[in-house]
Design a protein around this motif. Structure first.
Motif, PDB file in Angstrom:
ATOM      1  N   THR A 234     -12.999  -0.213   1.598  1.00  0.00           N
ATOM      2  CA  THR A 234     -12.610   0.998   0.345  1.00  0.00           C
ATOM      3  C   THR A 234     -12.475   0.533  -0.579  1.00  0.00           C
ATOM      4  O   THR A 234     -13.281  -0.423  -1.121  1.00  0.00           O
ATOM      5  CB  THR A 234     -10.390   0.538   0.653  1.00  0.00           C
TER       6      THR A 234
ATOM      7  N   TYR B 232     -11.494   0.408  -4.891  1.00  0.00           N
ATOM      8  CA  TYR B 232     -10.681  -0.018  -5.743  1.00  0.00           C
ATOM      9  C   TYR B 232     -10.800   0.515  -7.255  1.00  0.00           C
ATOM     10  O   TYR B 232     -12.087   0.119  -7.117  1.00  0.00           O
ATOM     11  CB  TYR B 232     -10.522  -1.714  -5.882  1.00  0.00           C
TER      12      TYR B 232
ATOM     13  N   ASN C 118      -2.693  -7.076  -7.601  1.00  0.00           N
ATOM     14  CA  ASN C 118      -3.199  -5.882  -6.681  1.00  0.00           C
ATOM     15  C   ASN C 118      -4.683  -5.904  -6.550  1.00  0.00           C
ATOM     16  O   ASN C 118      -5.190  -5.312  -5.492  1.00  0.00           O
ATOM     17  CB  ASN C 118      -3.151  -4.360  -7.840  1.00  0.00           C
ATOM     18  N   HIS C 119      -6.053  -6.606  -7.250  1.00  0.00           N
ATOM     19  CA  HIS C 119      -7.483  -6.639  -7.273  1.00  0.00           C
ATOM     20  C   HIS C 119      -7.517  -7.344  -5.912  1.00  0.00           C
ATOM     21  O   HIS C 119      -7.517  -7.248  -5.369  1.00  0.00           O
ATOM     22  CB  HIS C 119      -8.043  -6.778  -8.438  1.00  0.00           C
TER      23      HIS C 119
ATOM     24  N   TRP D 101      -2.739   0.342  -4.551  1.00  0.00           N
ATOM     25  CA  TRP D 101      -2.714  -1.057  -4.593  1.00  0.00           C
ATOM     26  C   TRP D 101      -1.350  -1.367  -5.261  1.00  0.00           C
ATOM     27  O   TRP D 101      -1.848  -1.469  -6.801  1.00  0.00           O
ATOM     28  CB  TRP D 101      -3.750  -2.479  -4.581  1.00  0.00           C
TER      29      TRP D 101
ATOM     30  N   MET E 272      -8.563   3.885  -4.004  1.00  0.00           N
ATOM     31  CA  MET E 272      -7.383   3.437  -3.760  1.00  0.00           C
ATOM     32  C   MET E 272      -7.116   2.558  -5.709  1.00  0.00           C
ATOM     33  O   MET E 272      -7.991   2.051  -5.936  1.00  0.00           O
ATOM     34  CB  MET E 272      -7.103   1.684  -2.799  1.00  0.00           C
TER      35      MET E 272
ATOM     36  N   HIS F 211      -6.056  -6.398  -2.767  1.00  0.00           N
ATOM     37  CA  HIS F 211      -7.245  -5.783  -1.658  1.00  0.00           C
ATOM     38  C   HIS F 211      -8.287  -5.694  -1.357  1.00  0.00           C
ATOM     39  O   HIS F 211      -8.954  -5.764  -0.653  1.00  0.00           O
ATOM     40  CB  HIS F 211      -7.773  -4.664  -2.840  1.00  0.00           C
TER      41      HIS F 211
ATOM     42  N   ILE G 270       0.458  -1.143  -0.049  1.00  0.00           N
ATOM     43  CA  ILE G 270       0.157   0.025   0.180  1.00  0.00           C
ATOM     44  C   ILE G 270       1.025   1.475  -0.207  1.00  0.00           C
ATOM     45  O   ILE G 270       1.980   1.092   1.000  1.00  0.00           O
ATOM     46  CB  ILE G 270      -0.736   0.158   1.050  1.00  0.00           C
TER      47      ILE G 270
ATOM     48  N   ASP H  78      -9.138  -5.955   2.522  1.00  0.00           N
ATOM     49  CA  ASP H  78     -10.302  -5.694   2.861  1.00  0.00           C
ATOM     50  C   ASP H  78     -11.148  -6.350   4.032  1.00  0.00           C
ATOM     51  O   ASP H  78     -11.493  -6.028   4.709  1.00  0.00           O
ATOM     52  CB  ASP H  78     -11.250  -4.750   2.599  1.00  0.00           C
TER      53      ASP H  78
END
Length: 318
Positions: free
Chosen positions: A178, A180, A163-164, A202, A154, A167, A127, A171
């Motif tokens: 958050t 994305y 990245n996804h 991210w 983010m 995330h 992050i 969370d």
């Protein structure tokens, strides 16, 4: 007795000839075509460029890098097994891409059909915020997200990517919500962060290495702190069991022989264990990994279980 002696000699000669044939089949015969299934400039390209001079120095052949972008790598991977398996052509592979994409739809290849012979590094999830961000620590971001659900935006590199998935996992672990915002590639996600389009990113440790004093990394998904960032805590230190990122390796067409596959695994391992190469990778924010051909099945099985579970929970696959 004489007959048995001749039979033993004949058997020994046959074994020797067989070994010689195998060795000959596992020799390079000129420059190697190293296909990157993305455009130039990304982490896959950068790490391949780092490998180039070491390959030439150690094995006496040129490593010619070419690009076959499209479909987030799927266009290249769909063509890999149609190429000649003589060892003169290799192709970069990425996780979670080669696991998630064929699980979502028919993309012309399956994970099991890819002859991945070495995973040599990963870019740890992280992050990242702007240097002037009010978030000084990870806890600052978590507290804001709890007080303002879905308001902490983010950026990240695409959907169903490392990245996804990071995330989604974080969370859930932090019990926050958050938002994305997927972008086409790491570069675009960084631009969004620096342009104040989002509150955080991210990204990867490589982003922090590249952007330097422009950004601050709040946490990194490694077992231990990255040597380039000794002051940045790991997620595990902060109570979140997260280790991972975008893993990168190399594959051969599945028609390649066991000898060719082992030859390539050994060559990439030799480069990967070169102290100068390792230091260059670390200095650029990469994290080293050494999964060779004989350990690939177990490694891929573990990663598949993790990625597919997270993707199903997030509704990315059925």
């Amino acid at each position: 007795m004489l007959k048995r002696t001749f039979l033993k000699i004949g058997a020994a000669l046959a074994v020797t000839a067989s070994l010689a044939t195998g060795a000959a089949a596992a020799e390079l015969n000129g420059p190697v075509n190293y296909i990157i299934p993305f455009g130039p400039g990304g982490e896959s390209d950068i790490s391949a460029r780092f490998q180039q001079p070491f390959f030439k120095d150690k094995f006496g052949q040129d490593m010619v890098i070419s690009y076959q972008p499209g479909g987030g790598g799927a266009v290249g991977w769909a063509t890999l097994n149609g190429l000649t398996g003589d060892g003169q052509t290799i192709m970069g592979v990425n996780l979670p891409h080669i696991i998630i994409k064929p699980a979502q739809k028919d993309v012309g290849f399956t994970t099991e059909d890819l002859n991945v012979f070495h995973m040599f590094h990963f870019t740890p999830d992280a992050i990242i915020v702007r240097a002037d961000s009010p978030y000084q620590t990870l806890e600052d971001l978590v507290e804001d997200a709890k007080a303002n659900p879905a308001q902490v935006t983010m950026s990240g590199s695409g959907k169903a990517t490392a990245n996804h998935l990071a995330h989604i996992k974080f969370d859930k672990m932090a019990d926050i919500q958050t938002t994305y915002v997927p972008f086409k590639g790491t570069g675009a996600a960084v631009t969004a962060l620096l342009g104040n389009q989002v509150k955080a990113e991210w990204g990867y440790s490589t982003v922090a290495a590249t952007q330097g004093e422009e950004v601050r990394m709040l946490a990194v998904a490694m077992e231990e702190r990255h040597p380039l960032f000794p002051d940045v805590p790991t997620f595990k230190e902060l109570g979140y069991d997260m280790v991972g990122g975008a893993y990168r390796g190399i594959a051969l067409p599945n028609s390649a022989s066991d000898e060719v596959t082992q030859m390539w695994s050994d060559m990439i391992a030799e480069i990967n264990n070169d102290p100068e190469f390792r230091q260059q990778m670390l200095d650029n924010g990469f994290a080293m990994l050494d999964v060779e051909a004989d350990g690939m099945d177990d490694f891929m099985a573990a990663r598949s279980e993790e990625y597919l579970s997270d993707a199903r929970e997030a509704g990315l696959i059925e």
